[in-house]
Design an enzyme around this catalytic site. Structure first.
Site, mmCIF file in Angstrom:
data_model
loop_
_atom_site.group_PDB
_atom_site.id
_atom_site.type_symbol
_atom_site.label_atom_id
_atom_site.label_comp_id
_atom_site.label_asym_id
_atom_site.label_seq_id
_atom_site.Cartn_x
_atom_site.Cartn_y
_atom_site.Cartn_z
ATOM 1 N N ASP A 107 -13.528 48.894 -37.640
ATOM 2 C CA ASP A 107 -12.267 49.269 -38.480
ATOM 3 C C ASP A 107 -10.826 48.252 -37.301
ATOM 4 O O ASP A 107 -11.257 46.634 -37.438
ATOM 5 C CB ASP A 107 -11.769 49.810 -37.946
ATOM 6 C CG ASP A 107 -10.701 50.231 -39.281
ATOM 7 O OD1 ASP A 107 -9.356 49.847 -39.350
ATOM 8 O OD2 ASP A 107 -10.540 51.211 -40.089
ATOM 9 N N VAL A 157 -11.896 54.802 -46.833
ATOM 10 C CA VAL A 157 -13.053 55.893 -46.865
ATOM 11 C C VAL A 157 -13.190 57.096 -46.124
ATOM 12 O O VAL A 157 -12.991 57.034 -45.429
ATOM 13 C CB VAL A 157 -14.619 54.601 -47.213
ATOM 14 C CG1 VAL A 157 -13.873 53.604 -47.904
ATOM 15 C CG2 VAL A 157 -14.666 54.012 -45.373
HETATM 16 C C1 PRP Z 1 -13.137 56.525 -35.812
HETATM 17 C C2 PRP Z 1 -14.375 56.059 -36.078
HETATM 18 C C3 PRP Z 1 -14.806 54.758 -35.069
HETATM 19 C C4 PRP Z 1 -13.470 54.155 -34.836
HETATM 20 C C5 PRP Z 1 -13.207 52.508 -36.245
HETATM 21 O O1 PRP Z 1 -13.057 56.903 -35.278
HETATM 22 O O2 PRP Z 1 -15.771 56.615 -36.367
HETATM 23 O O3 PRP Z 1 -14.691 55.497 -33.503
HETATM 24 O O4 PRP Z 1 -12.295 55.076 -35.872
HETATM 25 O O5 PRP Z 1 -11.921 52.279 -35.865
HETATM 26 P P1 PRP Z 1 -11.419 51.364 -35.173
HETATM 27 O O6 PRP Z 1 -12.614 50.195 -35.214
HETATM 28 O O7 PRP Z 1 -10.042 50.977 -35.622
HETATM 29 O O8 PRP Z 1 -11.279 51.461 -33.676
HETATM 30 P P2 PRP Z 1 -11.740 57.861 -34.875
HETATM 31 O O9 PRP Z 1 -11.257 57.118 -33.493
HETATM 32 O O10 PRP Z 1 -11.233 58.948 -35.708
HETATM 33 O O11 PRP Z 1 -12.901 59.393 -33.714
HETATM 34 P P3 PRP Z 1 -13.942 60.167 -34.971
HETATM 35 O O12 PRP Z 1 -15.340 59.246 -34.645
HETATM 36 O O13 PRP Z 1 -14.106 61.413 -34.454
HETATM 37 O O14 PRP Z 1 -13.289 60.394 -36.748
#
Ligand code: PRP
Length: 185
Positions: A107, A157
Site C-alpha cells: 500500500d 479492501v
Molecule cells: C498491512 C498489510 C501489510 C501492510 C501494507 O498490515 O498486511 O503488511 O499493511 O501497508 P503499507 O504498504 O502501507 O505498509 P497491518 O499493519 O495492517 O498489519 P496486519 O498484517 O496484522 O493486518
C-alpha cells in the site's frame, strides 16, 4: 458456500475465491521457474499474509523452508501510521539466504520498505517481494513488488487475510468494505 455474517458489510466482490485461486496458481508457476535451483526462504509477513502464504507455498512446489515475521503499522486505523513495529521477530539466521517475502498488500510501502532494509541488514543474499495485491496509488516509499497478483484501486479492501480492525480476515474472497462500516468508528 459457507454461511457468512460478513457479506452484508461488503460493497462489492473484487476478486472471487476462484479468481484468487487461478492467479495464485500462475504466480506459483512463475516463482517455481525463478527459484527452483535457489533454495528460497519463503517469509510471510503476519498477520495479513497468513492465508496467501499457505496457498502460495503450496502453489510453488519447491524444496524450501518457511519463516514468519509479524509487524504492525496500522494499529486499527484505515491508513498507515508510518511507524513499523516488529511484534514477532525472525526465529532464524537469514544470512546468505534468498528471501522471498510474502505479503497480502503493498500500500504506502512503509512496511516493505522497512522490511527489505531489515532483511538486508540481517544478511539476506537477496530479497524478492511477492504481494497478492498492489495499490500503487497510495505509494509514498520507493519500493516495488517483484511479483504482484492484482493491481487494486484505492478502496478499502478486506478478506483473504486482509482486515479492518482485525475482522474479515477469514472471508474466502476479497471485497470492498462499505464506507459506513469504517466511518462509524
Ligand atoms: C498491512 C498489510 C501489510 C501492510 C501494507 O498490515 O498486511 O503488511 O499493511 O501497508 P503499507 O504498504 O502501507 O505498509 P497491518 O499493519 O495492517 O498489519 P496486519 O498484517 O496484522 O493486518
Amino acid at each position: 458456500m459457507a454461511k457468512s455474517n460478513m457479506d452484508q458489510d461488503i460493497l462489492r466482490v473484487l476478486y472471487s475465491e476462484e479468481q484468487l485461486k487461478r492467479r495464485i496458481a500462475e504466480m506459483g508457476d512463475e516463482l517455481y521457474e525463478a527459484f527452483k535451483d535457489r533454495n528460497p526462504l519463503f517469509l510471510g509477513v503476519l498477520k495479513g499474509s497468513f492465508i496467501f502464504m499457505a496457498d502460495i507455498v503450496r502453489a510453488c512446489q519447491i524444496k524450501s523452508d518457511v519463516e514468519f515475521i509479524a509487524v504492525s503499522s496500522y494499529q486499527n486505523a484505515t491508513s498507515s501510521s508510518g511507524v513499523v513495529q516488529i511484534t514477532h521477530d525472525l526465529q532464524q539466521d537469514i544470512t546468505g539466504r534468498e528471501v522471498v517475502v510474502i505479503e497480502d498488500i503493498l500500500d504506502s510501502g512503509n512496511t516493505l520498505y522497512f522490511l527489505k532494509n531489515y532483511f538486508i541488514t540481517k544478511g539476506a543474499k537477496s530479497v524478492t517481494i511477492v504481494t497478492l495485491l498492489d495499490k500503487p496509488a497510495r505509494r509514498t516509499k520507493p519500493i516495488k513488488a517483484d511479483y504482484a497478483g492484482f493491481e487494486v484501486p484505492d478502496e478499502f479492501v478486506v478478506g483473504y487475510g486482509l482486515d479492518y480492525a482485525q475482522k474479515y480476515r477469514n472471508m474466502p474472497y476479497i471485497g470492498v468494505l462499505k464506507p459506513e462500516v469504517y466511518s462509524k468508528q
